[in-house]
Design a protein around this motif. Structure first.
Motif, mmCIF file in Angstrom:
data_model
loop_
_atom_site.group_PDB
_atom_site.id
_atom_site.type_symbol
_atom_site.label_atom_id
_atom_site.label_comp_id
_atom_site.label_asym_id
_atom_site.label_seq_id
_atom_site.Cartn_x
_atom_site.Cartn_y
_atom_site.Cartn_z
ATOM 1 N N ARG A 113 -19.719 -57.562 94.996
ATOM 2 C CA ARG A 113 -18.635 -57.250 94.296
ATOM 3 C C ARG A 113 -18.289 -55.703 93.128
ATOM 4 O O ARG A 113 -18.374 -54.551 93.297
ATOM 5 N N GLU A 116 -22.267 -54.123 93.420
ATOM 6 C CA GLU A 116 -21.868 -53.000 93.880
ATOM 7 C C GLU A 116 -20.899 -52.042 93.068
ATOM 8 O O GLU A 116 -21.742 -50.601 93.090
ATOM 9 N N ARG A 168 -15.605 -43.683 95.111
ATOM 10 C CA ARG A 168 -14.406 -43.839 96.563
ATOM 11 C C ARG A 168 -15.655 -43.579 96.931
ATOM 12 O O ARG A 168 -15.244 -44.361 99.026
ATOM 13 N N THR A 169 -16.391 -42.645 97.723
ATOM 14 C CA THR A 169 -17.138 -42.284 98.846
ATOM 15 C C THR A 169 -18.707 -43.612 98.758
ATOM 16 O O THR A 169 -18.608 -43.828 99.797
ATOM 17 N N HIS A 170 -18.991 -43.637 98.011
ATOM 18 C CA HIS A 170 -20.498 -44.701 97.249
ATOM 19 C C HIS A 170 -19.627 -46.031 98.100
ATOM 20 O O HIS A 170 -20.247 -46.592 98.628
ATOM 21 N N ALA A 172 -16.538 -47.502 99.840
ATOM 22 C CA ALA A 172 -16.137 -46.980 101.608
ATOM 23 C C ALA A 172 -16.353 -47.905 102.155
ATOM 24 O O ALA A 172 -15.545 -48.805 103.171
ATOM 25 N N PRO A 173 -17.312 -47.042 101.973
ATOM 26 C CA PRO A 173 -17.840 -48.629 103.350
ATOM 27 C C PRO A 173 -18.420 -49.871 102.892
ATOM 28 O O PRO A 173 -18.307 -51.179 103.586
ATOM 29 N N HIS A 174 -18.470 -50.194 101.601
ATOM 30 C CA HIS A 174 -18.331 -51.542 101.353
ATOM 31 C C HIS A 174 -17.807 -52.613 100.864
ATOM 32 O O HIS A 174 -16.824 -53.631 101.170
ATOM 33 N N GLU A 176 -15.144 -51.606 103.158
ATOM 34 C CA GLU A 176 -14.710 -52.073 104.930
ATOM 35 C C GLU A 176 -15.126 -53.104 105.668
ATOM 36 O O GLU A 176 -14.660 -53.809 105.426
ATOM 37 N N ASP A 177 -16.621 -53.553 104.717
ATOM 38 C CA ASP A 177 -17.495 -54.711 105.039
ATOM 39 C C ASP A 177 -16.247 -55.681 104.317
ATOM 40 O O ASP A 177 -16.222 -57.309 105.288
ATOM 41 N N ARG A 179 -13.124 -56.543 104.139
ATOM 42 C CA ARG A 179 -12.005 -56.796 104.215
ATOM 43 C C ARG A 179 -11.620 -57.759 105.648
ATOM 44 O O ARG A 179 -12.752 -58.528 106.797
#
Length: 179
Positions: A113, A116, A168-170, A172-174, A176-177, A179
């Motif tokens: 994390r 990232e 936040r845009t970059h 966001a997909p990470h 969600e993965d 959670r």
């Protein structure tokens, strides 16, 4: 016999810079690490900033501005190191070894994390990255950030807002993965 004024000035500079070093070395190194991604280089940059401060101590307008001078010096020296790195990379051999693959358990660790977030941070333009590092890592006020970078407080707000939105845009997909 009166004491030598140059000796007194050198002594006070030694004491003042030593006190600043003891109090702020780690935070300034961490700031530089965020900007250059290299612990050794960050330590060298920070050390050079302290040496330069010591050499210029007699020309400081106010000893109270020494910490701001150090922050600005670390940021500027980090920028210079990044520019130098770009030139070296541009002229490096075209063949490079492939990046090592992450370990199988890397996706579940906090280090992933963090990596990232740092990678996303380094996609930002330089000024946005610097503002966010100063704001969220060193917890500086907008006024201190503006003074450190030599920009207006409005520019600090603008860079922080744009940088945060891009992160936040970059990320966001990470998120969600995870959670």
């Amino acid at each position: 016999m009166d004491p030598d004024p140059l000796a007194l000035q050198a002594s006070s500079a030694d004491e003042a810079v030593s006190a600043l070093y003891a109090a702020h070395w780690r935070r300034l190194v961490r700031l530089s690490v965020l900007l250059v991604h290299d612990q050794g280089l960050a330590e060298e940059i920070t050390q050079d900033a302290f040496v330069a401060l010591h050499g210029r101590w007699s020309r400081l307008r106010s000893p109270d501005s020494a910490l701001a001078y150090l922050r600005q010096s670390v940021v500027n020296r980090s920028r210079s190191a990044l520019r130098h790195r770009k030139v070296v990379d541009r002229h490096a051999a075209r063949e490079r070894l492939p990046e090592p693959a992450p370990s199988a358990d890397a996706g579940v660790t906090a280090d992933v994390r963090r990596a990232e977030v740092l990678a996303a941070l380094h996609t930002l333009p330089r000024r946005q990255r610097e503002v966010l590092a100063l704001r969220y890592y060193l917890d500086l006020s907008e006024a201190d950030i503006a003074a450190t970078l030599g920009i207006s407080q409005g520019a600090v707000k603008s860079h922080a807002s744009r940088g945060s939105a891009t992160l936040r845009t970059h990320l966001a997909p990470h998120l969600e993965d995870l959670r």
